[in-house]
Scaffold this active site. Structure first.
Site, PDB file in Angstrom:
ATOM      1  CG  HIS A  55      -2.355  -0.761   1.051  1.00  0.00           C
ATOM      2  ND1 HIS A  55      -2.931  -0.697  -0.087  1.00  0.00           N
ATOM      3  CD2 HIS A  55      -2.809  -1.833   1.879  1.00  0.00           C
ATOM      4  CE1 HIS A  55      -4.000  -1.506   0.064  1.00  0.00           C
ATOM      5  NE2 HIS A  55      -3.812  -2.224   1.135  1.00  0.00           N
ATOM      6  CG  ASP A  93     -14.399  -2.362   2.161  1.00  0.00           C
ATOM      7  OD1 ASP A  93     -13.661  -1.854   2.520  1.00  0.00           O
ATOM      8  OD2 ASP A  93     -14.005  -3.659   1.441  1.00  0.00           O
TER       9      ASP A  93
HETATM   10 ZN    ZN Z   1      -5.276  -3.584   1.999  1.00  0.00          ZN
END
Ligand code: ZN
Lengths: 378, 103
Positions: A177, A270
Site C-alpha cells: 500500500h 467498504d
Molecule cells: Zn489492503
C-alpha cells in the site's frame, strides 16, 4: 444508513433523479452525504500526494532500514521503538515477524524490480505491533504499518483471528500500500481502490512465493494463510486462485469476492467494495501467472510492477488496468509475445477484454448522475 | 439511551453492527457506557471526521439517541478524536463478543 447507500447505488439513474427531486429530507441527505464524502476524499488526496513528494525528498536514500514499534495496546503511533535495523531478535514473536516480513518484502522489490524501499529512495520501513486490544486488523496509515493481535483477549474457544503479523503476505500487503501511494497513488475507492487492494494482494502473495521459492503452480495463492484460528472454517481471508472460496463460516459468513465481472459487487460500503471487487484483478493476475509458468514474480510480477509504477493513475479503472498491463507486457516482452498473450488470457478469464468497455464503479456512477465529474487526475 | 455502532472496512472489508439499549443492560454496564459517552463529549463531536480512507483501516459510524436528541458520528482508526477512543474501544469489544449473533 449504509443499507440505504446500497439501495441508492443499485437504483437506476432515472429513479435516483426522482428521489433527489421528490425524496424525503433523509433520502436527499444520504445522496448529498455521498457527494460530500467523495469531495473530501478528493481534496485530501492532493494534500497527501504533495506530502508524499516532500517526504521522498526529505529522506535520504539508503539501504534496507527497518524499525519496529510496540504500541502496547494503545493507539498512539508510532509506539515505542523495540527493534531497529541490525538489532538482535526480540523475545516477542510479533516484533520479529514484522521485522523479518518487512525485510523479505524489501528484498523482493529490491532484488527483482530494483526498487529501494516504499518510496524508491530508502524510506525507513516502520511497523507497529500490538495496536489496541483485541484489534482484528492491520492497516497502512500513509506512513507506517500497523498490526493488531487479533482476538488475543478472548477465550481460546471464541478466537477467530491470530495476530496479524503471523502471515507474511499480510505484511507485504500493507507495505505494498505504501509503494502504491508513492507510485500510481490509486484512490482508495471504487475500481481504483479495488486495484489498489489487488496490487497489495499480488505483491503480498509474490513475497510469500519468493520466500518459499515456489513457482506459480506450486503456490497456494492464499492471502492471510494462518490468520484464522482453527475455530474458523476457512483457509485465509482471500484466494487469488479461486476468489469467493477462501472461507465459508457460520460467524464470518462466506467469502464475498467475485472472480468475474459478471459477479462484480456494486456497493458504497467498504469504499465501494475495495476488498470485494479486488477478486477480479487478483484472478486476472493469477491466470496470467499460471499461463506464463515458472516464478510468478519474474514475468507477471514485472508486468504488473511496470503498470503500477509507469502507467496507472489515481482514478484508473479495471478496463484501464487491463489495457495498461497488456501495453506494459508489449513494451517489456514484445508485441504479440507469449507474455502479452498471457496477459490477455488473464483478463479474458475475468470477463474483461483488451480495448473493451467494462463497467465502472458505483460512486462514479452516482457522481455522474448528479452532473459531477469523478475526481480528475492530479 | 440507545447506541448504534457500525464498523466497515478493515483488511477483510467485513461489516459489523451492534445496537445497545442501555435500559436493558445491568446497571453498572449502563453507567459505564453513559460515562464514556459523556467523556467523549459525544454530542459536540463533528459529524464526519472519517477523512481520507487509509488502506485497510476501519470506518466507524456511531449514533447515540436519547429521549431528547440524537447525534451520529463518522470516524476512522486514524482520525478518531482522542476523547472518543475509549468509547470506540468499548463498542468494538462488544461487537466482537457478539459476532455471529444478529444485532
Ligand atoms: Zn489492503
Amino acid at each position: 444508513m449504509h443499507a440505504h447507500h446500497s439501495i441508492l447505488c443499485i437504483t437506476p439513474p432515472h429513479m435516483l433523479q426522482e428521489i433527489v427531486r421528490n425524496g424525503s429530507p433523509t433520502q436527499r441527505d444520504i445522496a448529498l452525504q455521498t457527494l460530500i464524502t467523495s469531495e473530501q476524499i478528493r481534496g485530501q488526496r492532493r494534500v497527501m500526494k504533495s506530502m508524499a513528494a516532500f517526504m521522498a525528498t526529505a529522506v535520504p536514500s539508503g539501504n534496507k532500514e527497518r524499525a519496529i514499534y510496540d504500541v502496547k495496546n494503545g493507539t498512539q503511533l508510532p509506539g515505542t521503538l523495540v527493534r531497529g535495523e541490525g538489532d538482535p531478535a526480540s523475545s516477542d514473536p510479533a516484533v520479529n515477524e514484522a521485522y523479518d516480513g518487512s525485510g523479505v518484502t524489501y528484498d523482493l522489490f529490491f532484488d527483482i524490480y530494483g526498487r529501494n524501499s516504499i518510496n524508491n529512495n530508502g524510506l525507513k520501513l516502520e511497523s507497529n505491533v500490538h495496536y489496541q486490544k483485541g484489534y482484528d486488523n492491520a492497516f497502512w496509515d500513509g506512513k507506517q504499518m500497523v498490526y493488531g493481535d487479533g482476538d488475543e483477549d478472548l477465550p481460546v474457544a471464541e478466537r477467530l483471528f491470530n495476530r496479524f503479523t503471523i502471515s507474511l503476505d499480510i505484511i507485504a500487503h500493507e507495505l505494498t500500500h505504501g509503494v502504491t501511494q508513492y507510485e500510481a497513488n490509486l484512490a482508495y475507492w471504487d475500481q481504483a481502490g479495488a486495484l489498489n487492494e489487488s496490487m497489495s494482494d499480488v505483491y503480498g502473495s509474490l513475497v510469500k512465493q519468493y520466500q518459499r521459492k515456489q513457482t506459480a503452480s506450486e503456490a497456494d495463492w492464499i492471502i492471510g494463510e494462518g490468520l484464522f484460528t482453527s475455530n474458523v472454517n476457512g483457509v485465509g481471508i482471500r484466494t487469488m486462485k479461486a476468489p469467493g472460496t477462501a472461507y465459508n463460516d457460520p460467524v464470518l459468513g462466506k467469502d464475498p469476492q467475485p472472480a468475474h465481472m459478471k459477479d462484480y459487487v456494486r456497493t458504497v460500503e467498504d469504499n465501494g467494495g475495495v476488498h470485494i471487487n479486488s477478486g477480479v484483478p487478483n484472478h486476472a493476475f493469477y491466470v496470467t501467472a499460471l499461463e506464463l509458468g515458472g516464478n510468478a514474480w519474474e514475468k507477471a510480477g514485472r508486468i504488473w510492477y511496470k503498470t503500477l509504477t509507469d502507467k496507472l493513475q489515481e482514478r484508473s479503472t479495471f478496463q484501464q488496468a487491463c489495457d495498461l498491463t497488456y501495453e506494459a507486457a508489449g513494451e517489456l516482452y514484445g508485441v504479440n509475445s507469449l507474455e502479452q498473450q498471457a496477459v490477455k488470457k488473464g483478463w479474458d478469464a475475468v470477463g474483461i477484454t483488451i480495448g473493451g468497455d467494462a463497467p465502472t464503479g458505483c460512486l462514479s456512477t452516482i457522481l455522474g448522475i448528479f452532473g459531477m465529474k469523478a475526481p480528475a487526475e492530479n | 439511551m440507545r447506541i448504534i455502532f457500525e464498523r466497515t472496512g478493515g483488511i477483510m472489508g467485513l461489516k459489523s453492527r451492534l445496537t445497545i439499549n442501555l435500559d436493558e443492560l445491568p446497571v453498572d454496564q449502563s453507567r459505564n457506557l453513559s460515562r464514556l459517552v459523556d467523556e467523549a463529549n459525544f454530542f459536540t463531536l463533528p459529524k464526519d471526521s472519517s477523512g481520507r480512507p487509509a488502506p485497510d483501516s476501519f470506518q466507524y459510524t456511531i449514533t447515540v439517541e436519547t429521549d431528547t436528541t440524537s447525534h451520529t458520528v463518522h470516524t476512522s482508526d486514524i482520525t478518531a478524536a482522542e476523547e472518543l477512543r475509549p468509547l470506540l474501544q468499548e463498542l468494538s469489544q462488544r461487537a466482537r463478543s457478539q459476532r455471529g449473533s444478529k444485532a
